[in-house]
Design an enzyme around this catalytic site. Structure first.
Site, PDB file in Angstrom:
ATOM      1  N   TYR A  55      15.657  -2.057  -0.509  1.00  0.00           N
ATOM      2  CA  TYR A  55      15.172  -1.154   0.548  1.00  0.00           C
ATOM      3  C   TYR A  55      16.324  -0.446   1.267  1.00  0.00           C
ATOM      4  O   TYR A  55      16.093   0.490   2.013  1.00  0.00           O
ATOM      5  CB  TYR A  55      14.363  -1.915   1.602  1.00  0.00           C
ATOM      6  CG  TYR A  55      13.089  -2.586   1.137  1.00  0.00           C
ATOM      7  CD1 TYR A  55      12.540  -2.312  -0.109  1.00  0.00           C
ATOM      8  CD2 TYR A  55      12.430  -3.487   1.957  1.00  0.00           C
ATOM      9  CE1 TYR A  55      11.378  -2.937  -0.523  1.00  0.00           C
ATOM     10  CE2 TYR A  55      11.266  -4.119   1.560  1.00  0.00           C
ATOM     11  CZ  TYR A  55      10.742  -3.850   0.311  1.00  0.00           C
ATOM     12  OH  TYR A  55       9.592  -4.475  -0.084  1.00  0.00           O
ATOM     13  N   TRP A 209       1.174  -6.536   0.967  1.00  0.00           N
ATOM     14  CA  TRP A 209       1.885  -5.272   1.217  1.00  0.00           C
ATOM     15  C   TRP A 209       1.015  -4.033   0.988  1.00  0.00           C
ATOM     16  O   TRP A 209       0.036  -4.086   0.249  1.00  0.00           O
ATOM     17  CB  TRP A 209       3.185  -5.186   0.438  1.00  0.00           C
ATOM     18  CG  TRP A 209       3.209  -5.309  -1.068  1.00  0.00           C
ATOM     19  CD1 TRP A 209       3.438  -6.439  -1.795  1.00  0.00           C
ATOM     20  CD2 TRP A 209       3.066  -4.252  -2.041  1.00  0.00           C
ATOM     21  NE1 TRP A 209       3.455  -6.142  -3.139  1.00  0.00           N
ATOM     22  CE2 TRP A 209       3.229  -4.816  -3.315  1.00  0.00           C
ATOM     23  CE3 TRP A 209       2.826  -2.872  -1.939  1.00  0.00           C
ATOM     24  CZ2 TRP A 209       3.141  -4.062  -4.504  1.00  0.00           C
ATOM     25  CZ3 TRP A 209       2.732  -2.110  -3.113  1.00  0.00           C
ATOM     26  CH2 TRP A 209       2.898  -2.709  -4.369  1.00  0.00           C
ATOM     27  N   CYS A 211      -1.042  -2.490   3.051  1.00  0.00           N
ATOM     28  CA  CYS A 211      -2.437  -2.698   3.488  1.00  0.00           C
ATOM     29  C   CYS A 211      -3.125  -1.372   3.812  1.00  0.00           C
ATOM     30  O   CYS A 211      -4.348  -1.261   3.751  1.00  0.00           O
ATOM     31  CB  CYS A 211      -2.468  -3.591   4.734  1.00  0.00           C
ATOM     32  SG  CYS A 211      -1.762  -5.218   4.468  1.00  0.00           S
ATOM     33  N   ASN A 219      -5.629   9.160   5.003  1.00  0.00           N
ATOM     34  CA  ASN A 219      -5.664  10.548   4.489  1.00  0.00           C
ATOM     35  C   ASN A 219      -6.044  10.525   3.015  1.00  0.00           C
ATOM     36  O   ASN A 219      -5.228  10.831   2.149  1.00  0.00           O
ATOM     37  CB  ASN A 219      -4.288  11.214   4.659  1.00  0.00           C
ATOM     38  CG  ASN A 219      -3.912  11.344   6.119  1.00  0.00           C
ATOM     39  OD1 ASN A 219      -4.553  12.072   6.859  1.00  0.00           O
ATOM     40  ND2 ASN A 219      -2.886  10.631   6.532  1.00  0.00           N
ATOM     41  N   ASP A 222      -9.141  11.231  -2.781  1.00  0.00           N
ATOM     42  CA  ASP A 222     -10.160  11.189  -3.834  1.00  0.00           C
ATOM     43  C   ASP A 222     -11.472  10.630  -3.269  1.00  0.00           C
ATOM     44  O   ASP A 222     -11.541  10.225  -2.103  1.00  0.00           O
ATOM     45  CB  ASP A 222      -9.670  10.376  -5.048  1.00  0.00           C
ATOM     46  CG  ASP A 222      -9.359   8.923  -4.693  1.00  0.00           C
ATOM     47  OD1 ASP A 222      -9.705   8.482  -3.579  1.00  0.00           O
ATOM     48  OD2 ASP A 222      -8.769   8.215  -5.537  1.00  0.00           O
TER      49      ASP A 222
END
Ligand SMILES: NC(=O)c1ccc[n+]([C@@H]2O[C@H](COP(=O)([O-])OP(=O)(O)OC[C@H]3O[C@@H](n4cnc5c(N)ncnc54)[C@H](OP(=O)(O)O)[C@@H]3O)[C@@H](O)[C@H]2O)c1
Length: 300
Positions: A55, A209, A211, A219, A222
């Site tokens: 990260y 992770w 979530c 947003n 589909d």
């Protein structure tokens, strides 16, 4: 439903909500701003902080911590090792991105994490992704050495199948503390993977992770996402939630495996709202309304 269990067969106490720092480098915060973010998380009871070597979050986090070293004793630092992407100097790949869980790579990554974080120990170290070439006995030996040296308090895994978890747990002489996997109303495959039942059987808690689907739950792009958002809005009104995110966390916290949801936001007001979700609950019909919206059809 509210299924929080207080008992945890673990050598470290972790907060139920965990602050995730995957995106820290993109937040463009000064060390003082990162420090304020960490301090507010701690005030809210979110004391566990999730990192990974890849990260690039450990050095900026360590710079913030250096401004207030006494904060170290109030937080638990989780980090991960094992991904070797190109562009990471000594810790990266020469050419081909790969996984490396050899004991040499493990020790090198831990030393690098300790240095970047400016700490003498990690509260938990996770294998970031399953390495198809992993030697469970070699990993077990390296874990034992790091534990006896006091450099790492506890160990776990991430994105492991139940079989990979069992194989490693068989080799390691102390309990692994978690399997950190993806879970959201959109990506709910782990309801059926057996990971949650395996964690319950070992009396450990999964960490979950993305979530919020990295923000896409709010947003959607589909039909499935639109259905989920509509259901979340309806349930929000019924359970008195102030935000859609709170409904997502309440839905996840209803799971009987007593998970640790990972937060990914840079915004402290969103952390505050997430913390408030610990007090929300929903009934089975509301829980299945969100499941149904994701699945696309009612339960058979
Ligand atoms: N083990 C693994 O393989 C693995 C993989 C991925 C992640 N993780 C861990 O899990 C943590 C969380 O993952 P994540 O960052 O994907 O979590 P997430 O909560 O699904 O997504 C966070 C993103 O959603 C955005 N967001 C939050 N609320 C929003 C809203 N109302 N409207 C629009 N966007 C919103 C955030 O932006 P703002 O900052 O603007 O709020 C942030 O960019 C990571 O930090 C990392 O520690 C682990």
């Amino acid at each position: 439903m509210n299924t929080h269990r207080s008992q945890e067969k673990s050598t470290v106490e972790l907060s139920t909500l965990i602050a995730g720092f995957w995106r820290l480098a993109s937040w463009k915060q000064s060390p003082q701003e990162t420090l304020r973010f960490i301090e507010r998380c701690v005030e809210l009871g979110i004391t566990t902080m999730d990192h990974a070597m890849v990260y690039r979050s450990e050095a900026p986090f360590g710079n913030a911590l250096a401004l207030k070293p006494e904060l170290r004793d109030k937080i638990e630092i989780v980090t991960k090792f094992g991904i070797r992407p190109s562009g990471f100097g000594n810790l990266g790949a020469r050419k081909v991105n790969h996984y490396d869980s050899s004991s040499a790579a493990l020790v090198e990554s831990v030393e690098n994490s300790l240095q970047d974080l400016g700490t003498d120990h990690l509260d938990a170290l996770l294998i970031h992704r399953p390495d198809y070439l992993m030697d469970c006995d070699e990993i077990a030996n390296a874990f034992s050495t790091l534990k006896s040296e006091g450099k790492v308090k506890a160990f776990g895994v991430s994105n492991f199948t139940i079989h990979q978890f069992d194989a490693l747990q068989h080799a390691v002489s102390f309990p692994l503390i978690t399997n950190q996997v993806e879970f959201s109303p959109y990506e709910k495959e782990n309801l059926d993977s057996g990971v949650f039942e395996q964690c319950a059987r070992y009396a450990i808690r999964p960490m979950l992770w993305s979530c919020l689907g990295g923000g896409s739950i709010l947003n959607p792009t589909d039909d499935k996402g639109q259905r989920i958002l509509a259901a979340l809005k309806e349930v929000a009104a019924n359970i008195g939630a102030e935000t859609i995110e709170q409904v997502v966390y309440a839905w996840i916290l209803a799971l009987p495996c007593n998970p640790h949801p990972l937060l990914g936001t840079s915004r402290i007001e969103r952390v505050e709202q997430a913390a408030a979700a610990l007090h929300l609950s929903m009934n089975r019909e509301q829980w299945y309304q969100i499941w149904e919206a994701s699945h696309g059809t009612p339960v058979p």
